[in-house]
Design a protein around this motif. Structure first.
Motif, PDB file in Angstrom:
ATOM      1  N   ILE A  32      -5.757  -5.687 -11.389  1.00 25.19           N
ATOM      2  CA  ILE A  32      -6.309  -4.917 -10.284  1.00 25.19           C
ATOM      3  C   ILE A  32      -5.760  -5.331  -8.930  1.00 25.19           C
ATOM      4  N   SER A  33      -5.443  -6.616  -8.756  1.00 22.67           N
ATOM      5  CA  SER A  33      -4.966  -7.094  -7.456  1.00 22.67           C
ATOM      6  C   SER A  33      -3.469  -7.407  -7.447  1.00 22.67           C
ATOM      7  N   LYS A  34      -2.788  -7.035  -8.520  1.00 20.48           N
ATOM      8  CA  LYS A  34      -1.362  -7.323  -8.631  1.00 20.48           C
ATOM      9  C   LYS A  34      -0.546  -6.070  -8.346  1.00 20.48           C
ATOM     10  N   ALA A  35       0.445  -6.183  -7.473  1.00 22.52           N
ATOM     11  CA  ALA A  35       1.277  -5.030  -7.125  1.00 22.52           C
ATOM     12  C   ALA A  35       2.083  -4.576  -8.341  1.00 22.52           C
ATOM     13  N   LEU A  76       6.127   5.230  -8.250  1.00 25.85           N
ATOM     14  CA  LEU A  76       4.760   4.730  -8.145  1.00 25.85           C
ATOM     15  C   LEU A  76       4.725   3.439  -7.335  1.00 25.85           C
ATOM     16  N   CYS A  77       5.663   2.543  -7.615  1.00 29.06           N
ATOM     17  CA  CYS A  77       5.715   1.267  -6.885  1.00 29.06           C
ATOM     18  C   CYS A  77       5.913   1.498  -5.391  1.00 29.06           C
ATOM     19  N   ARG A  78       6.770   2.451  -5.052  1.00 25.49           N
ATOM     20  CA  ARG A  78       7.008   2.743  -3.632  1.00 25.49           C
ATOM     21  C   ARG A  78       5.746   3.324  -2.988  1.00 25.49           C
ATOM     22  N   GLU A  79       5.073   4.221  -3.678  1.00 32.91           N
ATOM     23  CA  GLU A  79       3.862   4.831  -3.124  1.00 32.91           C
ATOM     24  C   GLU A  79       2.795   3.773  -2.848  1.00 32.91           C
ATOM     25  N   VAL A  80       2.626   2.837  -3.785  1.00 36.05           N
ATOM     26  CA  VAL A  80       1.626   1.786  -3.614  1.00 36.05           C
ATOM     27  C   VAL A  80       2.045   0.838  -2.511  1.00 36.05           C
ATOM     28  N   ASN A  81       3.326   0.490  -2.469  1.00 38.15           N
ATOM     29  CA  ASN A  81       3.841  -0.437  -1.460  1.00 38.15           C
ATOM     30  C   ASN A  81       3.691   0.133  -0.053  1.00 38.15           C
ATOM     31  N   GLN A  82       3.868   1.461   0.066  1.00 35.70           N
ATOM     32  CA  GLN A  82       3.749   2.128   1.368  1.00 35.70           C
ATOM     33  C   GLN A  82       2.309   2.521   1.680  1.00 35.70           C
ATOM     34  N   LYS A  83       1.382   2.103   0.778  1.00 38.41           N
ATOM     35  CA  LYS A  83      -0.063   2.356   0.954  1.00 38.41           C
ATOM     36  C   LYS A  83      -0.403   3.842   1.002  1.00 38.41           C
ATOM     37  N   ARG A  84       0.406   4.662   0.339  1.00 42.35           N
ATOM     38  CA  ARG A  84       0.111   6.093   0.265  1.00 42.35           C
ATOM     39  C   ARG A  84      -0.943   6.378  -0.804  1.00 42.35           C
TER      40      ARG A  84
END
Length: 390
Positions: free
Chosen positions: A192-195, A153-161
């Motif tokens: 909401i705004s925290k990775a 999940l962290c990778r997906e969010v970080n890569q903006k997928r």
């Protein structure tokens, strides 16, 4: 509408199910009497719309203006501490429980069963421990689901997928979790705004606990309240006596008494009563005097109307006679979320009717209503669709 019954062994969960559905199920004073979910039809109790119009009609679900609205009740297999790790019937329990919209946790408020569900002297076990453990089991269930794919999940969010709320929602597919539930949770917890990669373990746990409470709310049914010194010891719970309700239902079915679920009393319909029957009904009277009712109907009504915020609506085809095409007066009553529109109601009746919706008629005011008109509790509505006009 599906209500799930939860609880450890021997708290009266299956008796609650048998009483409220009038079904024959296995009951016994040992763990895992219920090894697979029993599913039956129970009812919530409302004042029928017939009273508003001052009409009389007799159906299986309306008696003197008291309407019984069907709901599905699921008696889920027994639960023990550690269910989220697979102990007992844990995996099966959690899989069955996911079907429910709301969970009713049946607790032995008299404290006569220990944490494993074994009989102990009344008052020697703290029922608050049962409330705590079952909430923790569900919280840990949610936590395990999200932790399994947290790095992905962290990778997906970080890569903006995906966005954070979308990614979390995807992990809870099948549990009835909606993206707006996740969004509101993140906003309330200031995430909401925290990775996600920067969230602490406490923040992850706090998020899933909040999300579980929104999407799988739990209402505590304080069973065996007639045997408890303080039936209100658990605070926000509904005191009840499933055993008493079962006696009343069986006596009514046998024609010995007249009783409608939720009533505070009953009436004898025959003088031919055996000594054991009279003794049992005398005990029932003392329970009703103590609790005001058996509490079973209050539990179901509270779950559906208070916790789930549902309302009732009566769709009809003839706005003057309040009937369907066969001439049956107020034949159906539907449960729908508060805030639902006339078009939402149309879709509940039938998808085709919803898609071809033209307008509705409020049978109480005789006014035409549009698709966005908000349905009020107890409304009687005629729906006019393109298909109906043709």
């Amino acid at each position: 509408m599906q209500v799930g019954l939860l609880g450890k062994a021997n708290v009266g969960k299956s008796t609650f199910f048998a009483a409220s559905t009038e079904s024959d199920v296995a009951t016994g004073n040992y763990p895992f009497t219920t090894i697979s979910p029993n599913v039956g039809v129970s009812h919530v109790r409302v004042v029928c719309a017939c009273r508003h119009f001052g009409i009389e009609h007799s159906t299986n679900t309306c008696n003197n203006g008291i309407r019984l609205v069907p709901i599905k009740l699921i008696d889920v297999a027994g639960l023990v501490p550690g269910a989220h790790t697979g102990k007992g019937l844990g995996n099966q329990f959690l899989d069955d429980a996911r079907q429910a919209s709301i969970l009713v946790h049946v607790v032995d408020v008299a404290g006569s069963t220990d944490i494993q569900g074994q009989p102990v002297p009344p008052g020697t076990h703290d029922p608050a421990e049962d409330v705590k453990f079952i909430q923790e089991e569900f919280d840990m269930w949610f936590l395990n689901i999200i932790k399994r794919e947290w790095d992905k999940l962290c990778r997906e969010v970080n890569q903006k997928r995906v966005k954070v709320a979308e990614g979390i929602t995807n992990r809870f597919t099948g549990l009835g979790v909606r993206q707006n539930d996740v969004q509101s949770t993140l906003q309330e917890l200031n995430l909401i705004s925290k990775a996600p990669k920067d969230w602490s373990d406490d923040e992850i746990y706090g998020m899933v606990r909040h999300l579980r409470r929104i999407t799988k709310p739990i209402l505590v049914a304080a069973n065996k309240a007639d045997l408890a010194d303080d039936p209100n010891i658990l605070g926000e719970s509904v005191p009840c006596s499933a055993e008493t309700e079962l006696i009343l239902r069986r006596a009514a079915k046998a024609g010995i008494i007249s009783y409608t679920p939720g009533d505070s009393s009953f009436e004898y319909t025959t003088s031919e009563i055996s000594v054991p029957q009279q003794k049992a009904l005398n005990i029932v009277k003392s329970v009703l005097n103590k609790l005001g009712s058996t509490g079973i109907q209050r539990v179901l009504n509270s779950a559906v109307f208070d916790r789930m915020s549902l309302i009732t609506a009566y769709p009809v085809e003839d706005e003057t006679r309040l009937t369907n095409k066969d001439g049956v007066v107020l034949p159906d009553v539907l449960l729908l979320p508060r805030g639902s529109s006339a078009k939402d109601l149309a879709y509940m009746v039938h998808t085709d009717i919803g898609e071809s919706f033209l307008y509705g008629i409020d049978c109480k005011t005789h006014q035409r209503i549009g698709a966005e008109h908000i349905i009020q509790d107890g409304d009687v509505i005629k729906i006019v669709s393109a298909g109906a006009k043709n």
